[in-house]
Design a protein around this motif. Structure first.
Motif, short mmCIF file in Angstrom:
data_model
loop_
_atom_site.label_atom_id
_atom_site.label_comp_id
_atom_site.label_asym_id
_atom_site.label_seq_id
_atom_site.Cartn_x
_atom_site.Cartn_y
_atom_site.Cartn_z
N UNK A 147 0.86 -1.18 0.00
CA UNK A 147 0.00 0.00 0.00
C UNK A 147 0.90 1.24 0.00
N UNK A 148 0.86 2.00 -1.10
CA UNK A 148 1.66 3.22 -1.21
C UNK A 148 0.74 4.42 -1.02
N UNK A 149 1.08 5.28 -0.07
CA UNK A 149 0.25 6.46 0.25
C UNK A 149 1.08 7.73 0.13
N UNK A 150 0.47 8.77 -0.39
CA UNK A 150 1.12 10.07 -0.53
C UNK A 150 0.42 11.07 0.38
N UNK A 151 1.20 11.76 1.22
CA UNK A 151 0.66 12.73 2.18
C UNK A 151 1.19 14.13 1.89
N UNK A 195 -1.49 29.57 -0.84
CA UNK A 195 -0.61 30.02 0.26
C UNK A 195 0.76 29.39 0.04
N UNK A 196 1.67 30.17 -0.49
CA UNK A 196 3.01 29.67 -0.83
C UNK A 196 3.74 29.11 0.39
N UNK A 197 3.49 29.70 1.55
CA UNK A 197 4.17 29.25 2.77
C UNK A 197 3.72 27.89 3.26
N UNK A 198 2.59 27.39 2.73
CA UNK A 198 2.10 26.09 3.17
C UNK A 198 2.76 24.93 2.43
N UNK A 199 3.63 25.25 1.49
CA UNK A 199 4.31 24.20 0.71
C UNK A 199 5.48 23.63 1.53
N UNK A 200 5.16 22.63 2.35
CA UNK A 200 6.17 21.96 3.18
C UNK A 200 6.57 20.61 2.60
N UNK A 201 6.05 20.31 1.43
CA UNK A 201 6.47 19.10 0.76
C UNK A 201 5.49 17.94 0.87
N UNK A 202 5.93 16.80 0.36
CA UNK A 202 5.13 15.57 0.34
C UNK A 202 5.89 14.46 1.05
N UNK A 203 5.14 13.52 1.57
CA UNK A 203 5.75 12.35 2.22
C UNK A 203 5.05 11.10 1.69
N UNK A 204 5.83 10.06 1.42
CA UNK A 204 5.30 8.81 0.88
C UNK A 204 5.58 7.69 1.86
N UNK A 205 4.57 6.89 2.14
CA UNK A 205 4.74 5.73 3.00
C UNK A 205 4.43 4.46 2.22
N UNK A 206 5.11 3.37 2.57
CA UNK A 206 4.89 2.07 1.94
C UNK A 206 4.64 1.06 3.05
N UNK A 207 3.47 0.43 3.01
CA UNK A 207 3.10 -0.53 4.05
C UNK A 207 2.58 -1.83 3.45
N UNK A 211 -0.81 -3.34 7.27
CA UNK A 211 -0.59 -2.03 7.88
C UNK A 211 0.77 -1.83 8.50
N UNK A 212 1.65 -2.83 8.44
CA UNK A 212 2.99 -2.66 9.01
C UNK A 212 3.94 -2.06 7.97
N UNK A 213 5.03 -1.46 8.45
CA UNK A 213 5.98 -0.82 7.55
C UNK A 213 6.65 -1.86 6.65
N UNK A 214 6.80 -1.53 5.37
CA UNK A 214 7.42 -2.44 4.40
C UNK A 214 8.94 -2.23 4.40
N UNK A 215 9.68 -3.31 4.22
CA UNK A 215 11.14 -3.23 4.12
C UNK A 215 11.50 -2.38 2.89
N UNK A 216 12.23 -1.27 3.09
CA UNK A 216 12.56 -0.35 2.00
C UNK A 216 13.54 -0.96 1.00
N UNK A 217 14.17 -2.08 1.34
CA UNK A 217 14.99 -2.77 0.35
C UNK A 217 14.12 -3.51 -0.66
#
Length: 391
Positions: A147-151, A195-207, A211-217
């Motif tokens: 499960x790949x999610x973009x925040x 609002x330009x100041x709200x651009x703090x970026x994106x974060x991606x999670x892989x589970x 629901x547990x964290x996936x090995x990034x390798x």
């Protein structure tokens, strides 16, 4: 004077270019260098720019290339000369690609949107990530999907907190697949534009599906630091600057344009071909209204350093007489027909014959680098004379 003629011929739709300065007029006011400067300024205005992008030396030195996605998109919407294949193929009239500025080893990304005007309407925004194959050292595991999610990051100080990030997109991806994965993040880009100041970026999670964290390798995405430019994380934003909507308001919705059924490629015709086109072999013969070549060469203008495609395009121009009686082959409007009759009968003093002008215009597409080294695909309306008629 080629540059000046390009501006006058493309922009003017009336006899003799009324409303635009003539070549003799400009020559009388400006020195030759000033004429070129004025012509280039006018041409930039046609393309919606105040000045051309500057970072040409850096790009030539590093042989920077446009992302393959942008090249493929350009080839989808435009023919070899940049002429639009179908006005409905492209959503909006501008597409920009941005590379990640964080270049982090983590699955976090940030994109600078400085070159997107606040007046532009954001239609769609996509995050493009290249998924790499699992490392050979990774042993077989029971997971076939992840499960790949973009925040959207809402608080830069607590990036791992679920309360300080907003879910934008999430879906299942095969663990052992490889290639581009695309996630829609339109909401985030619209909020950044507001609002330009709200651009703090994106974060991606892989589970895992549990629901547990996936090995990034096992599940890895290419980063801007360790992988080739062709696989770097990229944000693609589709916008509309409003120019097309303003033009469509004055057009008949039932008038569907057809692409010109003539060759559009190549440099200007040879001297012998030009002689035939302009009827120079028989100076006494009046040339009827027709469409003739007008090739705009971006390299000759000095723009080849920042324009990716096309190298140039055939704008065409209209030339010839509209003698009485006007035949249907001259595609006259009813107004032109009446004007021709009034002129022939000399019923009113000062009424000239109708003018030979473009009666159908097509858009072109430009793929180019902007000042921030982003690649932009932009569509410009009414740039090619598709046919000529007496009006």
């Amino acid at each position: 004077m080629m540059l000046l003629l390009v501006v006058v011929s493309v922009a003017s739709l009336v006899c003799g270019g009324a409303g635009m300065p003539s070549a003799n007029y400009l020559e009388s006011r400006f020195e030759p260098r000033e004429v070129r400067s004025e012509a280039l300024k006018r041409l930039l205005e046609v393309f919606g720019m105040d000045e051309p992008p500057h970072a040409l030396g850096h790009r030539r030195q590093h042989h920077q290339q446009a992302p393959q996605y942008m090249l493929d998109l350009y080839n989808t919407v435009a023919d070899v000369d940049g002429v639009t294949k179908d006005p409905d193929l492209l959503e909006g009239n501008t597409v920009r690609s941005f590379f990640d500025k964080l270049r982090s080893e983590q699955v976090e990304y940030r994109f600078n949107l400085f070159n997107v005007a606040r007046t532009e309407k954001v239609l769609t925004a996509e995050l493009h990530l290249f998924k790499l194959r699992p490392q050979p050292s990774v042993t077989f595991n029971r997971h076939h999907f992840c499960q790949v999610s973009v925040y959207q990051v809402l608080d830069g100080t607590r990036r791992n907190s679920t309360q300080d990030r907003k879910l934008l997109s999430s879906r299942l991806i095969p663990v052992h697949s490889s290639g581009w994965e695309v996630f829609t993040i339109t909401q985030a880009v619209r909020s950044w534009m507001a609002d330009e100041g709200s651009n703090l970026g994106l974060q991606v999670t892989v589970k895992t599906l549990g629901g547990s964290e996936m090995d990034m390798k096992l599940v890895r995405f290419a980063s801007g630091r360790n992988h080739h430019l062709s696989k770097q994380p990229m944000l693609v934003v589709f916008t509309d600057d409003g120019r097309r909507s303003a033009l469509l308001e004055g057009k008949d919705p039932n008038d569907t344009p057809l692409l010109p059924q003539v060759p559009m490629a190549g440099p200007p015709p040879s001297r012998s071909a030009r002689s035939l086109d302009y009827g120079e072999e028989d100076p006494g013969a009046a040339m009827a209204c027709q469409r003739l070549p007008l090739y705009v060469d971006f390299e000759e203008i000095g723009w080849s350093g920042w324009i990716v495609s096309p190298r140039g395009y055939n704008a065409y121009h209209c030339k010839g007489s509209c003698p009485f009686p006007l035949g249907q082959n001259m595609r006259p409007s009813n107004h032109a027909t009446v004007q021709s009759i009034i002129n022939a009968l000399k019923l009113t003093r000062g009424i000239e014959t109708p003018c030979c002008v473009p009666d159908k215009l097509f858009s072109i597409n430009l793929l180019y680098f902007d000042d921030e080294e982003n690649v932009v695909l932009k569509q410009y309306d009414d740039m090619v004379a598709g046919s000529c008629g007496c009006h």
